[in-house]
Every structure is written in C-alpha cells, then in structure tokens.
Design an enzyme around this catalytic site. Structure first.
Site, PDB file in Angstrom:
ATOM      1  N   LYS A   1       2.008  28.832   7.346  1.00 33.10           N
ATOM      2  CA  LYS A   1       0.831  29.649   7.041  1.00 33.10           C
ATOM      3  C   LYS A   1       1.105  31.118   7.344  1.00 33.10           C
ATOM      4  CE  LYS A   1      -2.088  31.123   9.655  1.00 33.10           C
ATOM      5  NZ  LYS A   1      -3.063  31.457  10.706  1.00 33.10           N
TER       6      LYS A   1
ATOM      7  N   ASP B   1      -4.926  27.826   5.773  1.00 31.96           N
ATOM      8  CA  ASP B   1      -5.353  27.588   7.147  1.00 31.96           C
ATOM      9  C   ASP B   1      -6.508  26.590   7.115  1.00 31.96           C
ATOM     10  OD1 ASP B   1      -7.516  29.003   6.215  1.00 31.96           O
ATOM     11  OD2 ASP B   1      -7.428  30.570   7.737  1.00 31.96           O
TER      12      ASP B   1
END
Length: 213
Positions: free
Chosen positions: A121, A139
């Site tokens: 991420k 996320d």
C-alpha cells in the site's frame, strides 16, 4: 446492471463530485511523502500533519535521518501510533535509501517494498503520487468502499487492487485511490456510515444493512 455499467456510473459520479480529491498528508517531496505515509499507518493524517513539521525541521533529508538513532526519532514521533517500531523503520529506511538507492526514493514498486516499514500500500501511494505510476493503493477504506459498492468481491487488498485496476483506466487510478479513500474516511465509514448523505447510495450493495445508519 453489468459490472462495466457499475464502474461507469461510480467513476462518473466521482469525476463530477470529487474531481479535486488528493492526499491529506502534507509533504513537499518524495522523501517527506514516504516518511508521512509510514507514520500514517493506523494513525490519522491529522496527527501525522501535526508531527511532521518538527520531524522535517530536525531531519530535512535522507542523510539527516540516516544519521539519527531510533531513540532520537522516537522522541519526536511518540504521539504517533506505534512510535517505537516506526522510529526503527524510518531510520533503517533512510539508511537503505542511502546505501542502495543513492539517497533517492525509487520509482519501482518492488524496490520500494524492500524498504523497512514499506508494504505494498505504501509503495503504491508513493509511486502513484510522486511518479504517476498507474496503480491503486488499497487500504482499509478503499477495500471497504470497493466491496460495499460492488466494485470487488475480493477478500484481500491485493485482490481488490487487481479488480480495480482491471476496470479503472490508468489515467484515473491515482484519483480513484483518493476518491475511494476519502469517501470511506468521511462518508462510508466502517461504523455508522452516513448513507443518507451518500451520493453513491443507489449503487451500494450493502444499503439494506445500513439503511438505518
């Protein structure tokens, strides 16, 4: 409604209503962004933004951070969640940037993921924002909204990322990350989502679960 139609409607809504969506983290360059994103893990952007001015005054570049000890960094970021581990990650990250990448933040996702404290991420966020790499960082907010809107049925961030990138054009992917993240942060929240004020309500596959929210 086909999946193609669903994506078309939702992307169209975001383009009309959230065209200027961007990261809420404050940064001036790639070094500052990667530090801020590492600090933001399980912490609010607001708290990070309150902390980074002192951090960057003390450690203005990779070289300064590489020369610091984890204990010194901890003293500055102790109001952030998990400050001890993040202090260790940041000092080790700076040293690896210096030793392996000439002090520069790399563009390549896989290279970024070799840095301490940097998962997929974080790597996607940095590469997308700084270098315009056509990837979508997933996320918890992005994953939750994507599943509620029927954009993905995947149960992992990697699976959601793959689904989103299969349908969202490359030129829109950086924006799409911010669209979904901010919508999840302020409207489609994990608890008590604000369904009554959600412009995407008609495409939500979970609306019956939240109709009283």
């Amino acid at each position: 409604m086909t999946l193609e139609e669903r994506y078309s409607h939702i992307i169209g809504w975001f383009e009309k209503n959230a065209a200027g969506a961007a990261s809420e983290l404050r940064y001036e360059n790639a070094y500052q962004l990667i530090v801020a994103v590492v600090l933001s893990a399980q912490c609010t952007d607001r708290r990070v933004n309150l902390t980074t001015p002192d951090f960057f005054a003390r450690y203005p570049d990779v070289q300064a951070l590489a020369a610091a000890s984890a204990d010194e960094v901890y003293g500055i970021i102790r109001s952030i969640s998990y400050p001890r581990s993040k202090a260790e990650h940041l000092t080790a990250l700076a040293r690896k940037l210096q030793s392996d990448f000439g002090g520069s933040v790399p563009r390549d996702i896989e290279a970024l993921m070799t840095l301490p404290g940097v998962g997929r991420k974080t790597a996607n966020v940095v590469s997308s924002i700084i270098y315009g790499t056509p990837v979508i960082a997933v996320d918890t907010h992005v994953q939750r909204v994507s599943r509620r809107l029927g954009l993905s049925r995947a149960s992992t961030p990697e699976g959601v990322e793959k689904d989103l990138e299969a349908w969202i054009p490359e030129r829109m992917r950086a924006s799409a990350h911010h669209w979904l993240l901010l919508h999840g942060r302020y409207v489609c929240t994990a608890r008590a989502p604000k369904c009554g004020e959600c412009g995407l309500r008609e495409w939500c596959e979970n609306i019956d679960n939240h109709k009283n929210a």
